[in-house]
Design a protein around this motif. Sequence first.
Motif, PDB file in Angstrom:
ATOM      1  N   LYS A   1       0.836  -1.204   0.000  1.00  0.00           N
ATOM      2  CA  LYS A   1       0.000   0.000   0.000  1.00  0.00           C
ATOM      3  C   LYS A   1       0.869   1.251   0.000  1.00  0.00           C
TER       4      LYS A   1
ATOM      5  N   LEU B   1       4.010   5.442  -5.679  1.00  0.00           N
ATOM      6  CA  LEU B   1       3.991   5.373  -7.137  1.00  0.00           C
ATOM      7  C   LEU B   1       2.876   6.243  -7.699  1.00  0.00           C
ATOM      8  N   LYS B   2       1.725   6.196  -7.072  1.00  0.00           N
ATOM      9  CA  LYS B   2       0.588   7.011  -7.510  1.00  0.00           C
ATOM     10  C   LYS B   2       0.943   8.493  -7.423  1.00  0.00           C
ATOM     11  N   ALA B   3       1.555   8.917  -6.334  1.00  0.00           N
ATOM     12  CA  ALA B   3       1.953  10.316  -6.184  1.00  0.00           C
ATOM     13  C   ALA B   3       2.968  10.699  -7.249  1.00  0.00           C
ATOM     14  N   THR B   4       3.899   9.796  -7.540  1.00  0.00           N
ATOM     15  CA  THR B   4       4.899  10.082  -8.562  1.00  0.00           C
ATOM     16  C   THR B   4       4.243  10.243  -9.928  1.00  0.00           C
ATOM     17  N   VAL B   5       3.338   9.330 -10.269  1.00  0.00           N
ATOM     18  CA  VAL B   5       2.666   9.383 -11.572  1.00  0.00           C
ATOM     19  C   VAL B   5       1.797  10.631 -11.664  1.00  0.00           C
ATOM     20  N   GLU B   6       1.053  10.933 -10.634  1.00  0.00           N
ATOM     21  CA  GLU B   6       0.203  12.123 -10.655  1.00  0.00           C
ATOM     22  C   GLU B   6       1.042  13.384 -10.805  1.00  0.00           C
ATOM     23  N   THR B   7       2.135  13.439 -10.100  1.00  0.00           N
ATOM     24  CA  THR B   7       3.014  14.602 -10.200  1.00  0.00           C
ATOM     25  C   THR B   7       3.598  14.707 -11.607  1.00  0.00           C
TER      26      THR B   7
ATOM     27  N   GLU C   1       3.984   1.507  -1.071  1.00  0.00           N
ATOM     28  CA  GLU C   1       4.657   1.598  -2.357  1.00  0.00           C
ATOM     29  C   GLU C   1       3.712   2.067  -3.452  1.00  0.00           C
ATOM     30  N   VAL C   2       2.482   1.596  -3.445  1.00  0.00           N
ATOM     31  CA  VAL C   2       1.490   2.012  -4.441  1.00  0.00           C
ATOM     32  C   VAL C   2       1.162   3.490  -4.261  1.00  0.00           C
ATOM     33  N   ALA C   3       1.016   3.930  -3.021  1.00  0.00           N
ATOM     34  CA  ALA C   3       0.734   5.344  -2.775  1.00  0.00           C
ATOM     35  C   ALA C   3       1.887   6.217  -3.282  1.00  0.00           C
TER      36      ALA C   3
END
Length: 113
Positions: A77, A83-89, A79-81
């Motif tokens: 969870k 990754l999600k923040a990185t992709v959104e940014t 790591e996914v969070a």
Amino acid sequence: MSPELMGIISVGASLAALFIGLFAWLRQDMNKLDKRITDQGKELRDMITEQGQKHSKEIAEQGKEIEGVKKEIEGVKIEVAALKATVETYFRVRVDPPQTAAVAEPPEDYGAD
């Protein structure tokens, strides 16, 4: 004594002896059955206790495995969070650049509606 009375008494005594023998045999048979049932009950109780202990150990092991999986899920969870923040940014900066005015002057100054 008359022969009839002696016959009746002897038949009565024979029947009494037969009944006493049958009741003694029945009582002995019932005691044997009671002992067998008691022994079987002890065996079953021991088997149930053994199986209960076995299942308790298995349940404890399963609980430990579940705790390990929960810890792994927590890590995933996080790591996914990240990754999600990185992709959104990344896409926010790439696709939606910051909104700035295209001109330095307000639109009213050059006659735009």
